[in-house]
Design a protein around this motif. Structure first.
Motif, short mmCIF file in Angstrom:
data_model
loop_
_atom_site.label_atom_id
_atom_site.label_comp_id
_atom_site.label_asym_id
_atom_site.label_seq_id
_atom_site.Cartn_x
_atom_site.Cartn_y
_atom_site.Cartn_z
N ALA A 80 -2.55 4.69 -18.34
CA ALA A 80 -3.84 5.32 -18.07
C ALA A 80 -4.49 4.75 -16.81
O ALA A 80 -5.63 5.10 -16.50
CB ALA A 80 -4.78 5.14 -19.27
N GLY A 81 -3.79 3.92 -16.10
CA GLY A 81 -4.31 3.31 -14.88
C GLY A 81 -3.27 2.36 -14.33
O GLY A 81 -2.23 2.11 -14.97
N PHE A 82 -3.54 1.82 -13.16
CA PHE A 82 -2.60 0.87 -12.55
C PHE A 82 -3.36 -0.38 -12.12
O PHE A 82 -4.46 -0.28 -11.57
CB PHE A 82 -1.88 1.48 -11.34
N ALA A 140 0.83 -1.21 0.00
CA ALA A 140 0.00 0.00 0.00
C ALA A 140 0.86 1.26 0.00
O ALA A 140 0.56 2.24 -0.70
CB ALA A 140 -0.93 -0.01 1.21
N ARG A 141 1.94 1.24 0.76
CA ARG A 141 2.83 2.41 0.78
C ARG A 141 3.55 2.57 -0.55
O ARG A 141 3.79 3.70 -1.01
CB ARG A 141 3.82 2.30 1.95
N ILE A 199 -6.87 2.07 -0.23
CA ILE A 199 -6.82 1.79 -1.67
C ILE A 199 -8.24 1.54 -2.18
O ILE A 199 -9.03 0.83 -1.54
CB ILE A 199 -5.92 0.58 -1.96
N VAL A 200 -8.56 2.10 -3.34
CA VAL A 200 -9.88 1.95 -3.95
C VAL A 200 -9.77 1.00 -5.14
O VAL A 200 -8.99 1.25 -6.07
CB VAL A 200 -10.42 3.31 -4.42
N ILE A 201 -10.52 -0.09 -5.09
CA ILE A 201 -10.54 -1.06 -6.20
C ILE A 201 -11.66 -0.66 -7.15
O ILE A 201 -12.84 -0.70 -6.80
CB ILE A 201 -10.74 -2.49 -5.67
N ASP A 202 -11.31 -0.26 -8.37
CA ASP A 202 -12.29 0.21 -9.34
C ASP A 202 -13.01 -0.92 -10.05
O ASP A 202 -14.19 -0.79 -10.41
CB ASP A 202 -11.62 1.10 -10.39
N ARG A 203 -12.29 -2.03 -10.28
CA ARG A 203 -12.88 -3.13 -11.04
C ARG A 203 -12.09 -4.40 -10.77
O ARG A 203 -10.89 -4.35 -10.48
CB ARG A 203 -12.90 -2.82 -12.54
N PHE A 251 -2.21 7.18 -10.18
CA PHE A 251 -3.67 7.24 -10.08
C PHE A 251 -4.16 6.89 -8.67
O PHE A 251 -5.33 6.61 -8.45
CB PHE A 251 -4.29 6.29 -11.10
N HIS A 252 -3.22 6.92 -7.73
CA HIS A 252 -3.53 6.61 -6.34
C HIS A 252 -4.72 7.45 -5.85
O HIS A 252 -4.78 8.65 -6.13
CB HIS A 252 -2.30 6.88 -5.46
#
Length: 338
Positions: free
Chosen positions: A303-305, A236-237, A270-274, A245-246
């Motif tokens: 464009a994302g991680f 996470a760190r 941390i936010v899980i988008d999908r 995109f954190h």
């Protein structure tokens, strides 16, 4: 008495049947300017007797007898007594090849920017230890510090008894920590988080045995759940420092175990988008409040991680081949987290 260049640190607990061979492999090293700190961790068998006999024969062996407190206590007792500029680890049931200390010492002397040097290891387990053998094969592919750094959240990238490191790292970053986690893996993650570069020699210099009594098989601190709980904080760190995109990520792998491991990141913001999966039966479902999508929903490169939590032998290799084919770069666009 002059301080030696290297302090070999070897904890031993009820290892009377193997410790002599292990220590003899150290005494047979071509590099001779070392001390071997054999820490008897309150053994109840003849371990101390074997160690004292070898110490009487060779003054480079120093036996420390401590009350039984476990491997972290024994390791830190040895570190406190060590006099060398370098610390080489050894276990009481493994075997070092004669050139090990020389090659690791020479490497660290020639690469002042590297804090620790491991080596490839030969697996000494039995036919029923396929998982361990595959793990050894994987660790043996990791040589370059940059590759080790980007792969470090999959598994521990080193066999603990195969490493040599600068004693100054202990002074700078502290000794082994005791807790519900693998003490060696936590140390490597702590050092890499601090910017220490870790490398591995291409030579096979240690036989890494896998007896039924090995701590990684018997001690709860090496269990899968505590393994992930500990490394998730470091991961996470890393994401907070390196993901543009954190706190948003995509997670590749929508199976129950993959989700369980990835969900630990939510406790760190941390936010899980999908969820990304290839199973058509899962695609379109909403699990833990997050939609399951196909690979076509992966963000474009830069464009994302994405983090990959995959089970199954060979799954990671297949995934990386696909990700590289669409322009993904490890450490920039994705990491393997299992």
């Amino acid at each position: 008495m002059n301080a030696p260049c290297i302090s070999v640190l070897m904890p031993a607990y009820n290892a009377a049947g193997t410790v002599a061979d292990a220590l003899e492999s150290i005494l047979a090293q071509s590099f001779t300017d070392f001390e071997c700190l054999a820490v008897d961790d309150g053994s109840t068998d003849d371990t101390a007797v074997v160690l004292e006999a070898l110490a009487a024969r060779d003054a480079r062996v120093r036996v420390l007898r401590v009350p039984h407190g476990g491997i972290v206590s024994a390791l830190n007792a040895g570190l406190a007594a060590a006099r060398g500029n370098y610390i080489a680890r050894m276990d009481a049931d493994d075997y070092s090849l004669p050139e090990r200390l020389k090659l690791q010492y020479d490497f660290l002397e020639c690469h002042p920017c590297v804090g620790m040097a491991g080596c490839r290891v030969a697996f000494g387990g039995g036919e029923d230890a396929g998982g361990y053998a595959r793990y050894v094969d994987w660790t043996n592919t990791l040589l370059d510090p940059d590759r080790i750094a980007v792969e470090r959240f999959r598994e521990s990238p080193f066999a603990h008894p195969s490493v040599m490191f600068r004693a100054s790292l202990i002074q700078q970053h502290g000794p082994y920590r005791d807790g519900p986690f693998p003490e060696d893996y936590e140390l490597w993650l702590r050092w890499m988080e601090a910017g220490v570069r870790l490398a591995k020699l291409p030579q096979t210099l240690l036989r890494w045995d896998d007896p039924p009594t090995r701590l990684s098989r018997t001690d709860a601190r090496y269990g899968t759940d505590v393994f992930y709980a500990m490394k998730t904080g470091y991961l996470a760190r890393w994401l907070a420092a390196n993901n543009p995109f954190h706190p948003h990520i995509s997670v590749i792998g929508a199976g129950r175990m993959s989700r369980r491991r990835a969900m630990l990141l939510r406790d760190h913001g941390i936010v899980i988008d999908r969820w990304i999966d290839v199973d058509p039966r899962k695609i379109g479902n909403v699990v833990d409040g997050v939609r399951v999508c196909g690979r076509d929903c992966l963000p474009a490169p830069e464009a994302g991680f994405s983090l990959a939590y995959l089970a199954g032998h060979g799954a990671a290799d297949d995934l990386e081949a696909f990700l590289h084919s669409i322009g993904y770069v490890a450490g920039r666009d994705y990491l393997l987290a299992s």
